[in-house]
Scaffold this motif. Structure first.
Motif, PDB file in Angstrom:
ATOM      1  N   GLY A   2       0.819  -1.206   0.000  1.00  0.00           N
ATOM      2  CA  GLY A   2       0.000   0.000   0.000  1.00  0.00           C
ATOM      3  C   GLY A   2       0.846   1.246   0.000  1.00  0.00           C
ATOM      4  N   TYR A   3       0.392   2.225   0.730  1.00  0.00           N
ATOM      5  CA  TYR A   3       1.060   3.520   0.751  1.00  0.00           C
ATOM      6  C   TYR A   3       2.170   3.498   1.791  1.00  0.00           C
ATOM      7  CZ  TYR A   3      -2.267   4.973  -2.617  1.00  0.00           C
ATOM      8  OH  TYR A   3      -2.969   5.052  -3.786  1.00  0.00           O
ATOM      9  N   SER A  23       3.066   6.572  -7.113  1.00  0.00           N
ATOM     10  CA  SER A  23       1.801   7.309  -7.192  1.00  0.00           C
ATOM     11  C   SER A  23       1.533   8.009  -5.865  1.00  0.00           C
ATOM     12  CB  SER A  23       0.629   6.401  -7.557  1.00  0.00           C
ATOM     13  OG  SER A  23       0.326   5.515  -6.518  1.00  0.00           O
ATOM     14  N   VAL A  24       0.749   9.060  -5.955  1.00  0.00           N
ATOM     15  CA  VAL A  24       0.322   9.797  -4.774  1.00  0.00           C
ATOM     16  C   VAL A  24      -1.202   9.857  -4.797  1.00  0.00           C
ATOM     17  CG1 VAL A  24       0.542  12.058  -5.894  1.00  0.00           C
ATOM     18  CG2 VAL A  24       0.646  11.908  -3.402  1.00  0.00           C
ATOM     19  N   ARG A  25      -1.806   9.661  -3.615  1.00  0.00           N
ATOM     20  CA  ARG A  25      -3.266   9.714  -3.495  1.00  0.00           C
ATOM     21  C   ARG A  25      -3.609  10.697  -2.385  1.00  0.00           C
ATOM     22  NH1 ARG A  25      -5.831   4.584  -0.999  1.00  0.00           N
ATOM     23  NH2 ARG A  25      -4.932   5.546   0.841  1.00  0.00           N
ATOM     24  N   ILE A  26      -4.596  11.550  -2.662  1.00  0.00           N
ATOM     25  CA  ILE A  26      -5.076  12.499  -1.659  1.00  0.00           C
ATOM     26  C   ILE A  26      -6.535  12.171  -1.416  1.00  0.00           C
ATOM     27  CG2 ILE A  26      -5.439  14.929  -1.102  1.00  0.00           C
ATOM     28  CD1 ILE A  26      -3.129  15.481  -3.151  1.00  0.00           C
ATOM     29  N   THR A  29     -13.019   9.074   0.747  1.00  0.00           N
ATOM     30  CA  THR A  29     -13.242   9.638  -0.585  1.00  0.00           C
ATOM     31  C   THR A  29     -11.926  10.097  -1.186  1.00  0.00           C
ATOM     32  OG1 THR A  29     -15.431  10.409   0.082  1.00  0.00           O
ATOM     33  CG2 THR A  29     -14.469  11.421  -1.884  1.00  0.00           C
ATOM     34  N   ASP A  30     -11.562   9.511  -2.315  1.00  0.00           N
ATOM     35  CA  ASP A  30     -10.357   9.936  -3.011  1.00  0.00           C
ATOM     36  C   ASP A  30     -10.626  11.253  -3.723  1.00  0.00           C
ATOM     37  OD1 ASP A  30      -9.185   7.599  -2.185  1.00  0.00           O
ATOM     38  OD2 ASP A  30      -9.117   6.669  -4.162  1.00  0.00           O
ATOM     39  N   LEU A  31      -9.779  12.237  -3.471  1.00  0.00           N
ATOM     40  CA  LEU A  31      -9.878  13.517  -4.161  1.00  0.00           C
ATOM     41  C   LEU A  31      -9.121  13.469  -5.477  1.00  0.00           C
ATOM     42  CD1 LEU A  31      -9.335  15.889  -1.107  1.00  0.00           C
ATOM     43  CD2 LEU A  31     -11.506  15.171  -2.132  1.00  0.00           C
ATOM     44  N   VAL A  32      -7.961  12.797  -5.467  1.00  0.00           N
ATOM     45  CA  VAL A  32      -7.142  12.683  -6.668  1.00  0.00           C
ATOM     46  C   VAL A  32      -6.077  11.610  -6.458  1.00  0.00           C
ATOM     47  CG1 VAL A  32      -5.426  14.428  -6.029  1.00  0.00           C
ATOM     48  CG2 VAL A  32      -5.921  14.052  -8.424  1.00  0.00           C
ATOM     49  N   GLU A  33      -5.652  11.020  -7.564  1.00  0.00           N
ATOM     50  CA  GLU A  33      -4.502  10.114  -7.555  1.00  0.00           C
ATOM     51  C   GLU A  33      -3.692  10.388  -8.814  1.00  0.00           C
ATOM     52  OE1 GLU A  33      -3.222   5.483  -6.857  1.00  0.00           O
ATOM     53  OE2 GLU A  33      -5.335   6.023  -6.740  1.00  0.00           O
ATOM     54  N   HIS A  34      -2.372  10.509  -8.640  1.00  0.00           N
ATOM     55  CA  HIS A  34      -1.465  10.774  -9.753  1.00  0.00           C
ATOM     56  C   HIS A  34      -0.407   9.687  -9.801  1.00  0.00           C
ATOM     57  CE1 HIS A  34      -2.892  14.759 -10.734  1.00  0.00           C
ATOM     58  NE2 HIS A  34      -2.735  15.157  -9.488  1.00  0.00           N
ATOM     59  N   ASP A  35       0.004   9.318 -11.021  1.00  0.00           N
ATOM     60  CA  ASP A  35       1.086   8.352 -11.172  1.00  0.00           C
ATOM     61  C   ASP A  35       2.392   9.007 -11.642  1.00  0.00           C
ATOM     62  OD1 ASP A  35       0.631   8.948 -13.837  1.00  0.00           O
ATOM     63  OD2 ASP A  35       0.043   6.905 -14.381  1.00  0.00           O
ATOM     64  N   PHE A  36       2.436  10.315 -11.671  1.00  0.00           N
ATOM     65  CA  PHE A  36       3.605  11.111 -12.047  1.00  0.00           C
ATOM     66  C   PHE A  36       3.983  10.989 -13.518  1.00  0.00           C
ATOM     67  CE2 PHE A  36       4.146  10.272  -7.466  1.00  0.00           C
ATOM     68  CZ  PHE A  36       4.110  11.571  -7.002  1.00  0.00           C
ATOM     69  N   ALA A  37       3.147  10.359 -14.343  1.00  0.00           N
ATOM     70  CA  ALA A  37       3.446  10.214 -15.772  1.00  0.00           C
ATOM     71  C   ALA A  37       3.604  11.578 -16.451  1.00  0.00           C
ATOM     72  CB  ALA A  37       2.363   9.395 -16.466  1.00  0.00           C
ATOM     73  N   GLU A  38       2.796  12.549 -16.039  1.00  0.00           N
ATOM     74  CA  GLU A  38       2.856  13.886 -16.650  1.00  0.00           C
ATOM     75  C   GLU A  38       4.123  14.651 -16.295  1.00  0.00           C
ATOM     76  OE1 GLU A  38      -0.775  16.255 -16.308  1.00  0.00           O
ATOM     77  OE2 GLU A  38      -1.827  14.382 -15.838  1.00  0.00           O
ATOM     78  N   VAL A  39       4.795  14.225 -15.212  1.00  0.00           N
ATOM     79  CA  VAL A  39       6.025  14.886 -14.774  1.00  0.00           C
ATOM     80  C   VAL A  39       7.164  13.866 -14.679  1.00  0.00           C
ATOM     81  CG1 VAL A  39       4.877  16.806 -13.594  1.00  0.00           C
ATOM     82  CG2 VAL A  39       5.327  14.683 -12.345  1.00  0.00           C
TER      83      VAL A  39
END
Length: 176
Positions: free
Chosen positions: A73-74, A114-117, A122-132
């Motif tokens: 997990g995280y 990845s980062v999850r907020i 309730t998940d607000l957002v999850e990013h896998d850093f692909a864009e950066v």
């Protein structure tokens, strides 16, 4: 990115990544939170929270700090109790940085990062850093309130930086 949510009270930022392949140096990613007052919204942070630390008033805590990404997990978790922050704080910027990266190591080199907020369940957002993927650090979220003591608003961000951790903490608040 336009994901905005208002009236937040307590959020959790989780960070995960796979360990380095056997025989290679470990990856060490870190969550960083910077708080700002209304007098200096985009300048120097009033204080930073990172490296298994907490805010002076205990409202922002890093409860897990992984140096390798091992675990399920995280691997790293930061909790922001926004409703308890003193009225003078009106902005919190959250970022992720690769600490002491070997020459050339960027997000794209780290498997399954990845980062999850989330607020509650309730998940607000999850990013896998692909864009950066070519960056060594990234701002991932901004929490603001229009007036001291007002409700907190979440704004999704993903802006990469090519810098070391110390320099990143000095410039992350400049994101608009």
């Amino acid at each position: 990115m336009s994901n905005i949510k208002k009236g937040l009270k307590k959020v959790e930022v989780g960070l995960r990544w796979d360990p380095s392949p056997l025989g290679t140096p470990s990856h060490d990613l870190d969550i960083v939170a910077a708080t700002y007052t209304s007098e200096d919204l985009h300048g120097s942070p009033a204080y930073l929270v990172h490296f298994d630390s907490r805010s002076p008033d205990g409202t922002i805590t890093l409860s897990r700090d992984s140096k390798t990404g091992q675990g399920f997990g995280y691997d790293e978790v930061m909790v922001l109790e926004l409703e308890r922050l003193a009225e003078r704080y009106v902005r919190v910027v959250v970022g992720v940085a690769i600490q002491q990266p070997p020459e050339g190591r960027v997000f794209g080199d780290i498997l399954n990062a990845s980062v999850r907020i989330r607020e509650g369940y309730t998940d607000l957002v999850e990013h896998d850093f692909a864009e950066v993927a070519g960056s060594t650090a990234s701002v991932v979220a901004e929490f603001t309130r229009d007036q001291p003591g007002g409700p907190w608003t979440f704004r999704e961000l993903l802006q990469g930086f090519d810098t070391d951790l110390a320099s990143f903490t000095a410039v992350m608040g400049g994101v608009h």
